[in-house]
Structure formats: C-alpha cells, structure tokens
Scaffold this motif. Structure first.
Motif, mmCIF file in Angstrom:
data_model
loop_
_atom_site.group_PDB
_atom_site.id
_atom_site.type_symbol
_atom_site.label_atom_id
_atom_site.label_comp_id
_atom_site.label_asym_id
_atom_site.label_seq_id
_atom_site.Cartn_x
_atom_site.Cartn_y
_atom_site.Cartn_z
ATOM 1 N N TYR A 110 0.832 -1.197 0.000
ATOM 2 C CA TYR A 110 0.000 0.000 0.000
ATOM 3 C C TYR A 110 0.871 1.253 0.000
ATOM 4 C CZ TYR A 110 -3.723 -3.257 1.047
ATOM 5 O OH TYR A 110 -4.610 -4.307 0.981
ATOM 6 N N GLU A 111 0.418 2.256 -0.725
ATOM 7 C CA GLU A 111 1.121 3.535 -0.736
ATOM 8 C C GLU A 111 0.806 4.339 0.523
ATOM 9 O OE1 GLU A 111 3.364 4.637 -2.946
ATOM 10 O OE2 GLU A 111 3.217 2.711 -3.974
ATOM 11 N N TRP A 112 -0.363 4.096 1.087
ATOM 12 C CA TRP A 112 -0.735 4.778 2.327
ATOM 13 C C TRP A 112 -1.486 3.803 3.214
ATOM 14 C CZ3 TRP A 112 -5.320 8.755 2.800
ATOM 15 C CH2 TRP A 112 -5.400 9.219 4.124
ATOM 16 N N VAL A 113 -0.992 3.645 4.450
ATOM 17 C CA VAL A 113 -1.757 2.969 5.492
ATOM 18 C C VAL A 113 -2.155 4.045 6.498
ATOM 19 C CG1 VAL A 113 -1.781 1.253 7.317
ATOM 20 C CG2 VAL A 113 -0.577 0.757 5.188
ATOM 21 N N TYR A 114 -3.450 4.162 6.732
ATOM 22 C CA TYR A 114 -3.997 5.201 7.602
ATOM 23 C C TYR A 114 -4.122 4.664 9.025
ATOM 24 C CZ TYR A 114 -7.457 8.402 9.641
ATOM 25 O OH TYR A 114 -8.122 9.282 10.457
ATOM 26 N N GLU A 115 -3.420 5.282 9.935
ATOM 27 C CA GLU A 115 -3.455 4.911 11.351
ATOM 28 C C GLU A 115 -4.396 5.844 12.109
ATOM 29 O OE1 GLU A 115 -3.308 3.908 15.098
ATOM 30 O OE2 GLU A 115 -2.197 2.648 13.668
ATOM 31 N N ARG A 116 -5.403 5.247 12.716
ATOM 32 C CA ARG A 116 -6.290 6.030 13.584
ATOM 33 C C ARG A 116 -6.833 5.139 14.691
ATOM 34 N NH1 ARG A 116 -9.545 10.682 13.701
ATOM 35 N NH2 ARG A 116 -9.794 11.068 15.927
ATOM 36 N N MET A 134 3.479 -3.600 9.362
ATOM 37 C CA MET A 134 3.408 -2.347 8.617
ATOM 38 C C MET A 134 4.568 -2.238 7.642
ATOM 39 S SD MET A 134 0.765 -0.495 9.172
ATOM 40 C CE MET A 134 -0.558 -0.198 10.353
ATOM 41 N N ALA A 135 5.744 -2.656 8.065
ATOM 42 C CA ALA A 135 6.911 -2.581 7.185
ATOM 43 C C ALA A 135 6.734 -3.440 5.941
ATOM 44 C CB ALA A 135 8.165 -3.014 7.943
ATOM 45 N N ARG A 136 5.980 -4.528 6.079
ATOM 46 C CA ARG A 136 5.742 -5.400 4.922
ATOM 47 C C ARG A 136 4.577 -4.917 4.062
ATOM 48 N NH1 ARG A 136 6.677 -9.192 9.100
ATOM 49 N NH2 ARG A 136 4.451 -9.728 9.243
ATOM 50 N N LEU A 137 3.645 -4.193 4.672
ATOM 51 C CA LEU A 137 2.460 -3.746 3.939
ATOM 52 C C LEU A 137 2.670 -2.426 3.197
ATOM 53 C CD1 LEU A 137 -0.352 -4.549 6.539
ATOM 54 C CD2 LEU A 137 -0.025 -5.664 4.327
ATOM 55 N N VAL A 138 3.520 -1.552 3.726
ATOM 56 C CA VAL A 138 3.732 -0.243 3.119
ATOM 57 C C VAL A 138 4.827 -0.354 2.061
ATOM 58 C CG1 VAL A 138 4.350 2.167 3.511
ATOM 59 C CG2 VAL A 138 3.029 0.923 5.230
ATOM 60 N N LEU A 144 3.046 5.439 6.292
ATOM 61 C CA LEU A 144 2.157 5.140 7.403
ATOM 62 C C LEU A 144 1.830 6.502 8.001
ATOM 63 C CD1 LEU A 144 0.802 3.452 9.658
ATOM 64 C CD2 LEU A 144 3.067 3.226 10.715
ATOM 65 N N ALA A 145 0.636 6.984 7.758
ATOM 66 C CA ALA A 145 0.289 8.353 8.155
ATOM 67 C C ALA A 145 -1.053 8.367 8.862
ATOM 68 C CB ALA A 145 0.249 9.270 6.933
ATOM 69 N N GLY A 171 11.428 2.986 13.773
ATOM 70 C CA GLY A 171 12.615 3.568 13.153
ATOM 71 C C GLY A 171 13.462 2.623 12.322
ATOM 72 N N GLU A 172 13.321 1.334 12.530
ATOM 73 C CA GLU A 172 14.106 0.383 11.722
ATOM 74 C C GLU A 172 13.715 0.436 10.255
ATOM 75 O OE1 GLU A 172 14.922 -4.466 11.399
ATOM 76 O OE2 GLU A 172 13.878 -3.631 13.149
ATOM 77 N N TRP A 173 12.443 0.778 9.987
ATOM 78 C CA TRP A 173 11.929 0.741 8.616
ATOM 79 C C TRP A 173 11.433 2.094 8.103
ATOM 80 C CZ3 TRP A 173 9.868 -2.740 12.359
ATOM 81 C CH2 TRP A 173 10.389 -4.040 12.290
ATOM 82 N N PHE A 174 11.063 2.991 9.014
ATOM 83 C CA PHE A 174 10.400 4.230 8.629
ATOM 84 C C PHE A 174 11.177 5.458 9.111
ATOM 85 C CE2 PHE A 174 7.057 1.050 8.896
ATOM 86 C CZ PHE A 174 6.238 1.330 7.801
#
Length: 203
Positions: A110-116, A134-138, A144-145, A171-174
């Motif tokens: 995914y180009e954007w995963v929405y966290e809420r 998340m690191a595998r999905l984005v 991840l925003a 921080g390891e991935w983002f």
C-alpha cells in the motif's frame, strides 16, 4: 473471572470490540473526518492503494473513495464492519471487509496505510508485530500516516506511548517526516493525539 469475561477484556480479540460496538460504547469513533486527513487525501493521486486497519465505522473512507483512492478498510469485529457498511452504504461494497490485520496478504503493498486509534487499541505486547507487519504492507517510499496517541496511559485501551518509543518501534523501517499536536475530533484523545507521517525507507 470466567473465560468468556477474560476474552471480553482482551483488546487483542474480536470479542472485546464486539461487546463495545453492540452496546454502543465507542467513544473513539466520530462522525467527523479530521481536517488533517481531508488535507492529506486532497494531496493524493487517484488510484492510490490505501489501507485502513481497524476501520471501525470508517467515516474517513467515504472521503477517500470520493477522491478516487483505491481503499481497503478492514476490521476483525463483525459489529464494526456492519457499522462501517451502514455508515458508507454502497461505498462499502468491495472496500470494507472483516479481516485480521495480521493475516492480511502482503503481495500488493500500500502507498498509504492510515493509522487512527489502531495502534493504541492493541496491547503493547503486539506492537512489535504491528511494526513488522506495517513494514511489509507499506511500499518503499509509501507512508504510514495518521494519528498516534502520545500519553502516559499504560492501562488501556487506549494504550499511550511516547515519541521516543515510536521511534524505537518504527525507526528500523520508517523515517518520521511530520509530527504535530492536533485538535482531536474524539474527546478521549484530546490534547494527546499527534498527526504523524512515517515514510517507508527503501530496502
């Protein structure tokens, strides 16, 4: 405490959320789409692959779809999915599904995963699994925003965290590009919710 009650007190299980949706106790849900999300949606290209995990009633999804984003909204609570479908009407078709986030397929990043209110809903013991998933999905350079609950609330949900803990977790991935305090549309998060954009680094 009987086994059934134990299950209803564990926010890692669907039963916990079923109880709350069926009883109408959903203070994290709002009928409003937050302004930061509207701004972010407005700057995305149509067709952007977008994931909304733990979607709840999914009020933001309507705005994403209207903009032309390619949205998948998931929740593992049947009652939550029904609430989202009722909220969205025909817009929910093919976009809102009952699925466990941790079991999602990873073949189309995914180009954007929405966290809420998803991370803070999970017991902290599951946060490392959240970060790795998340690191595998984005997708590389994707984001991840969304909103992160920064507060000293070890008992939850919502489970609070700190900026330092988030840096250690993600921080390891983002790379954190944006972090600012916001006026929350949900009173339970007021004064403790931050809009953040985490950019997925290239491998």
């Amino acid at each position: 405490m009987d086994p059934g009650e134990t299950m209803r007190q564990n926010s890692a299980l669907p039963e916990f959320w079923e109880t709350r949706y069926l009883s109408g106790v959903t203070p994290w849900d709002s009928s409003q789409c937050p302004p930061e999300v509207l701004d972010y949606i407005g700057r995305q290209a149509p067709g952007l692959p977008t994931l909304v995990p733990g979607c709840g009633s999914a009020v933001e999804v309507a705005h994403m779809v209207t903009r032309g984003l390619k949205v998948l909204a998931v929740d593992f609570s049947d009652a939550a999915v029904k609430a989202a479908c009722e909220q969205l009407g025909t817009l929910s078709e093919g976009r809102v599904v009952m699925r466990d986030f941790f079991a999602l397929e990873e073949d189309v990043p995914y180009e954007w995963v929405y966290e809420r209110a998803f991370l803070c809903a999970l017991p902290p013991a599951l946060w490392p699994d959240y970060a790795a998933k998340m690191a595998r999905l984005v997708s590389p350079q994707g984001c991840l925003a969304g909103y992160f609950f920064l507060a000293e609330t070890p008992k939850g949900p919502p489970f609070g965290t700190s900026l330092g803990e988030l840096q250690a977790l993600l921080g390891e991935w983002f790379t954190l590009e944006t972090s600012r305090s916001v006026h929350s549309v949900s009173p339970i998060f007021q004064g403790r919710e931050f809009w953040q954009v985490w950019r997925r680094r290239k491998e």
